[in-house]
Design a protein around this motif. Structure first.
Motif: not given
Ligand code: SAM
Length: 196
Positions: A83, A90-91, A75, A77, A87, A49
């Protein structure tokens, strides 16, 4: 034997904890060198991420990842690393490692730089979700005004982390001129290490 230079040593530290299949975070994607490195470490069964506030950085990182055929498990962003908490929620995967390569994008607008305030906010969100044995590496550039403030803020913050729960390392060449970058690494201790 010669002493490892700062950037290679940051990679050595990360390599020593990351395994295939891990989930890891690049807090400042920049030109994508670190994101690419992390993607190679975790492989297709892992996840990277990555964050950056600049369009140019996101595009360059995307290009580098696609050229290396590793973009599928990254991913990216286009937003601030503050943030990261949302995130990662969500992961829903534990985080093995994170890297903050601080400062500004080389060859770009020097006014767009990481700040102590946001770096500490992001660090504060990342530490609780790091697995025991996991590692966060910060490379600190303190040759510019914001960098000096950020250096002081980070050093104050990490110096106060509980010795019970974290081991904090500073790796720095003391006799180099022109404020060369240095490393702060934070290891979340395993239960059996807590009395160390
Ligand atoms: N890791 C990069 C690489 O491998 O090429 C180099 C990163 S560069 C030194 C620092 C980056 O941090 C810049 O691209 C800048 O846009 C980004 N940045 C600044 N503030 C940020 C923030 N709040 N969140 C995420 N990225 C940020």
């Amino acid at each position: 034997m010669s002493l490892a230079r700062v950037l290679p040593y940051a990679k050595e530290l990360l390599e020593s904890v990351i395994h295939e299949g891990d989930c890891v975070v690049d807090m400042t994607a920049g030109n994508g060198h670190d994101t690419h490195f992390l993607a190679e470490q975790v492989g297709p069964s892992g996840r990277v991420i990555a964050f950056d506030v600049q369009e140019q950085a996101i595009e360059e990182t995307k290009r580098r990842l696609q050229a290396a055929h590793v973009s599928e498990w990254v991913d990216l962003y286009h937003e601030s690393h503050i943030h990261v908490g949302a995130r990662l929620f969500e992961e829903q995967r534990p985080i093995r490692a994170g890297v903050f390569n601080l400062g500004y994008l080389p060859g770009s607008d020097k006014s767009v730089t990481t700040t102590g305030e946001e770096t500490l906010e992001a660090l504060g969100a990342l530490l609780p979700v790091l697995v025991p044995g996991g590692l966060i590496v910060l490379v600190i550039y303190h040759g510019h005004i914001e960098g000096r403030k950020e250096r002081d803020a980070v050093l104050d913050y990490v110096s106060l982390l509980s010795q019970q729960d974290y081991a904090v390392l500073q790796y720095r060449f003391l006799n180099q001129q022109n404020n060369p970058p240095f490393i702060v690494a934070i290891e979340k201790k395993l239960k059996k290490q807590i009395n160390d």
